[in-house]
Design an enzyme around this catalytic site. Structure first.
Site, short mmCIF file in Angstrom:
data_model
loop_
_atom_site.label_atom_id
_atom_site.label_comp_id
_atom_site.label_asym_id
_atom_site.label_seq_id
_atom_site.Cartn_x
_atom_site.Cartn_y
_atom_site.Cartn_z
N GLY A 23 4.51 0.29 6.15
CA GLY A 23 5.32 0.64 4.78
C GLY A 23 6.47 1.83 4.65
O GLY A 23 7.99 1.83 5.02
N ARG A 24 6.21 3.02 5.83
CA ARG A 24 7.15 3.83 5.34
C ARG A 24 7.77 4.07 6.68
O ARG A 24 8.55 4.87 7.13
CB ARG A 24 5.55 5.28 5.90
CG ARG A 24 4.58 5.22 7.32
CD ARG A 24 3.84 6.21 7.20
NE ARG A 24 2.74 5.38 7.89
CZ ARG A 24 1.36 5.31 7.90
NH1 ARG A 24 1.73 4.42 6.77
NH2 ARG A 24 0.86 5.67 8.95
N GLU A 62 0.95 10.48 7.05
CA GLU A 62 0.34 9.76 6.86
C GLU A 62 0.13 8.46 7.71
O GLU A 62 -0.58 8.11 8.20
CB GLU A 62 1.09 8.40 5.54
CG GLU A 62 -0.37 7.28 4.99
CD GLU A 62 0.64 6.49 4.28
OE1 GLU A 62 0.53 7.11 2.57
OE2 GLU A 62 1.65 5.93 3.94
N HIS A 111 14.67 31.74 -2.33
CA HIS A 111 14.59 32.58 -3.63
C HIS A 111 13.56 32.07 -4.36
O HIS A 111 12.87 32.19 -5.16
CB HIS A 111 16.14 32.47 -4.10
CG HIS A 111 17.16 33.09 -3.94
ND1 HIS A 111 17.51 33.97 -3.86
CD2 HIS A 111 18.02 31.64 -3.56
CE1 HIS A 111 18.54 34.33 -3.90
NE2 HIS A 111 19.68 33.38 -2.85
N LYS A 139 -8.01 4.72 -3.71
CA LYS A 139 -7.85 4.03 -4.25
C LYS A 139 -9.22 2.99 -4.78
O LYS A 139 -9.26 2.70 -5.83
CB LYS A 139 -7.08 2.40 -3.60
CG LYS A 139 -5.57 3.38 -3.33
CD LYS A 139 -4.76 2.05 -2.90
CE LYS A 139 -3.76 2.61 -2.10
NZ LYS A 139 -2.84 1.75 -1.10
N GLU A 193 0.15 1.02 -8.99
CA GLU A 193 1.18 1.24 -9.78
C GLU A 193 1.85 0.48 -10.15
O GLU A 193 2.72 0.83 -11.23
CB GLU A 193 1.55 2.79 -8.90
CG GLU A 193 0.12 4.11 -8.95
CD GLU A 193 -0.25 4.30 -7.51
OE1 GLU A 193 -0.57 3.43 -6.99
OE2 GLU A 193 -0.81 5.19 -6.89
N LYS A 240 5.31 -3.94 -0.51
CA LYS A 240 4.60 -4.61 0.65
C LYS A 240 4.15 -5.57 0.57
O LYS A 240 3.62 -6.56 0.93
CB LYS A 240 4.16 -3.83 1.98
CG LYS A 240 3.58 -4.64 3.00
CD LYS A 240 3.70 -3.46 3.94
CE LYS A 240 3.07 -4.17 5.38
NZ LYS A 240 2.61 -2.93 6.35
O1 F6P Z 1 0.04 5.37 -0.30
C1 F6P Z 1 -0.80 4.24 0.78
C2 F6P Z 1 0.50 2.97 0.78
O2 F6P Z 1 -0.51 1.90 1.56
C3 F6P Z 1 1.90 3.45 2.24
O3 F6P Z 1 1.57 3.15 3.13
C4 F6P Z 1 3.07 2.38 1.65
O4 F6P Z 1 3.81 3.11 1.53
C5 F6P Z 1 2.68 2.73 -0.24
O5 F6P Z 1 1.13 2.45 -0.51
C6 F6P Z 1 3.13 1.23 -0.92
O6 F6P Z 1 2.80 -0.05 -0.84
P1 F6P Z 1 3.34 -1.50 -1.10
O7 F6P Z 1 4.30 -2.03 -0.27
O8 F6P Z 1 2.21 -2.68 -0.69
O9 F6P Z 1 3.08 -1.24 -3.10
#
Ligand code: F6P
Length: 544
Positions: free
Chosen positions: A266-267, A352, A383, A511, A212, A206
């Site tokens: 995002g979620r 979240e 199990h 972060k 990452e 987003k």
């Molecule tokens: O984990 C925090 C967060 O902001 C989530 O809400 C989001 O889905 C994720 O990081 C990834 O963010 P982006 O889509 O901006 O890379």
């Protein structure tokens, strides 16, 4: 309004005290109509909550919460595009993403968002057709056989979960992979089986700034450029983002960038272009079915009274278990291998969204919010951790999800799966008393001494509450409705708890600290301010 100041809240607290004297098996014995009065249908779905520790009187009080917290008013605010994510000044309009063209406009800041939503869906559809039709070629002229989605959190979990859930609908000649973790092992193991010539990357973020995703994207780019040269990037990278300027800076052709909007959390973004890898995996007709299922659940949520409202009922039951019975967790137990990633997906959606300690006025909350969600596909969980649920002495509300029909019809499997699922909720509800166990052991021919030794171990307290959601069959429509069900459940809970479910400030601090630590780890800063534990860990890494 603070939830715990409602008169209904106080009445529920008294009802909870009274319920301590009741056991679920006695409730069933006392009322043969219990299932009929505490279950509800929607289309061909069935939600059975008769194994929850509630009475019809408790349910009436819980339905009252829906009204005192003004859930209908908040639904109206969401649909009107108000900035209900007030701490970020944003609307939450994921419902627009699955709204069919004929259903009319959705306004945001005075403008209808639907034309842009529908245009982006059409762009996705054309892209899927190009890949499936083998018209989109890689830099060497070969068709694409593997898609790698690089994203994390909401830009990963939804399409990843749904791709597994809809395995029965997968395109036969295309494999979709997901890479999320910053640990290089994630990307390296996926790339190990792939050829650059036939691989296409989707960079899904987003913000297009997430550490990452940017690191994985840079490493993937390096892997491709080493094999095919810089010019190949345009044929092997596409992006999904709200930040198209950053996408262009990465070197992705704007024609191959798919947009979404800041009013999509995002979620809550599976329905947007974030769903592109899923659409590639199962085809665009199936993706549209997913949207249709979610829209059908939206319509149900908007119109059904709390007594019949599936998201509402799940929310009210969770509030009962969390705030009145004191449960701090909920086990999500899909008796479906295909829904194996649903607990992980819902961990983000629920925790979240509603793992909050401050209310909409910025004041500390005096009640618990989202419980810890955990779980695993049945029967595997049986199990592993079910022992604790049966005899560990903790309150673990369980949510079983199971389909009447299998998605992979292998003879002899599905009936056993159903039997196990229903047996677990029965055992958790009923338990087995010491007297029952003793009688059973005596009847099996054991000596009195053996019976006395073993009976305590083989008795179960029961009274463990559970809900069972019985679905027709796991197909794209049902999955869409299922995910939307949980989105709206989370929303109802947030309204009653008076919290904002659409921000996630708690994620930011970690972060920030990671960015501050990185120069210390690579040796370009000293880290004088660090506590002795963090400093010791860094020093141990640097010396090794
Ligand atoms: O984990 C925090 C967060 O902001 C989530 O809400 C989001 O889905 C994720 O990081 C990834 O963010 P982006 O889509 O901006 O890379």
């Amino acid at each position: 309004m603070k939830p715990d100041t409602h008169a209904t809240w106080q009445a529920l607290a008294r009802a909870a005290e009274a319920s301590e004297r009741l056991h679920l098996r006695e409730m069933f014995a006392a009322d043969v109509q219990r299932f009929a009065s505490l279950s509800v249908s929607w289309n061909d779905w069935l939600l059975d909550y008769s194994k929850q520790r509630v009475t019809t009187a408790t349910m009436a009080l819980l339905h009252g919460l829906w009204h005192t917290a003004d859930v209908p008013g908040w639904i109206a605010r969401m649909r009107a595009g108000e900035a209900i994510n007030h701490s970020e000044g944003r609307a939450a309009l994921h419902i627009a993403l699955r709204r069919p063209a004929f259903a009319g406009p959705i306004l945001h800041a005075g403008h209808d968002v639907m034309p842009a939503v529908l245009a982006e869906l059409d762009k996705m559809q054309r892209f899927v057709a190009q890949i499936h039709g083998r018209h989109w070629r890689g830099a060497t002229g070969e068709p694409i056989s593997d898609i790698v989605n690089i994203g994390i959190g909401g830009s990963d979990l939804g399409p990843r979960m749904a791709t597994q859930a809809l395995a029965a609908f997968r395109h036969p000649e295309l494999t979709v992979h997901y890479v999320a973790n910053l640990d290089g092992a994630d990307l390296a193991t996926v790339l190990a089986g792939l050829q650059p010539r036939t691989t296409l990357f989707i960079i899904a973020s987003k913000t297009f700034t997430t550490q990452e995703t940017m690191q994985n994207a840079a490493s993937a780019r390096h892997w491709l450029v080493q094999a095919l040269g810089e010019a190949a990037v345009a044929r092997h990278f596409v992006a999904v983002s709200t930040n198209l300027a950053e996408v262009a800076r990465f070197g992705i052709d704007p024609a191959n960038a798919f947009a979404f909007w800041d009013w999509v959390g995002g979620r809550y973004s599976l329905w947007s272009a974030i769903g592109l890898p899923l659409a590639l995996a199962v085809g665009f007709d199936n993706f549209r079915q997913l949207l249709a299922g979610a829209h059908a659940m939206d319509e149900h949520f908007f119109s059904a009274p709390p007594e019949e409202n599936l998201p509402g009922l799940l929310a009210l039951l969770e509030i009962w278990n969390t705030n009145f019975l004191g449960a701090d967790n909920r086990a999500l137990l899909p008796y479906s291998q295909s829904l194996g990633l649903l607990p992980r997906y819902l961990q983000q959606l629920e925790m979240e969204s509603n793992g909050k300690q401050v209310d909409r006025q910025g004041l500390p909350l005096h009640c618990a919010t989202a419980p810890i969600l955990w779980g695993e596909a049945g029967t595997n969980g049986q199990h592993a951790f079910y022992q604790l649920i049966h005899q560990g002495g903790r309150l673990v509300p369980c949510e079983f999800i199971v389909c009447r029909q299998p998605d992979f019809a292998l003879s002899g499997h599905h009936e056993k799966l159903l039997a196990n699922c229903f047996a677990q909720s029965e055992a958790l509800m009923r338990g087995r008393t010491l007297a029952e166990t003793t009688a059973e052991l005596v009847a099996s021919g054991m000596t009195a001494a053996q019976v006395a030794l073993l009976a305590p171990y083989r008795s179960f307290p029961g009274n463990q509450p559970s809900t069972t959601l019985l679905l027709p069959r796991l197909d794209p429509f049902t999955l869409g409705a299922l995910v939307a069900l949980y989105e709206h459940k989370v929303f109802v809970e947030s309204v009653i708890w008076n919290i904002n479910p659409f921000d996630q400030w708690g994620v930011e601090y970690g972060k920030q600290l990671a960015s501050r630590l990185l120069p210390v780890i690579v040796g370009t800063a000293q880290g004088e301010q660090l506590d002795s534990s963090t400093a010791g860990l860094v020093a141990a890494c640097r010396s090794g």
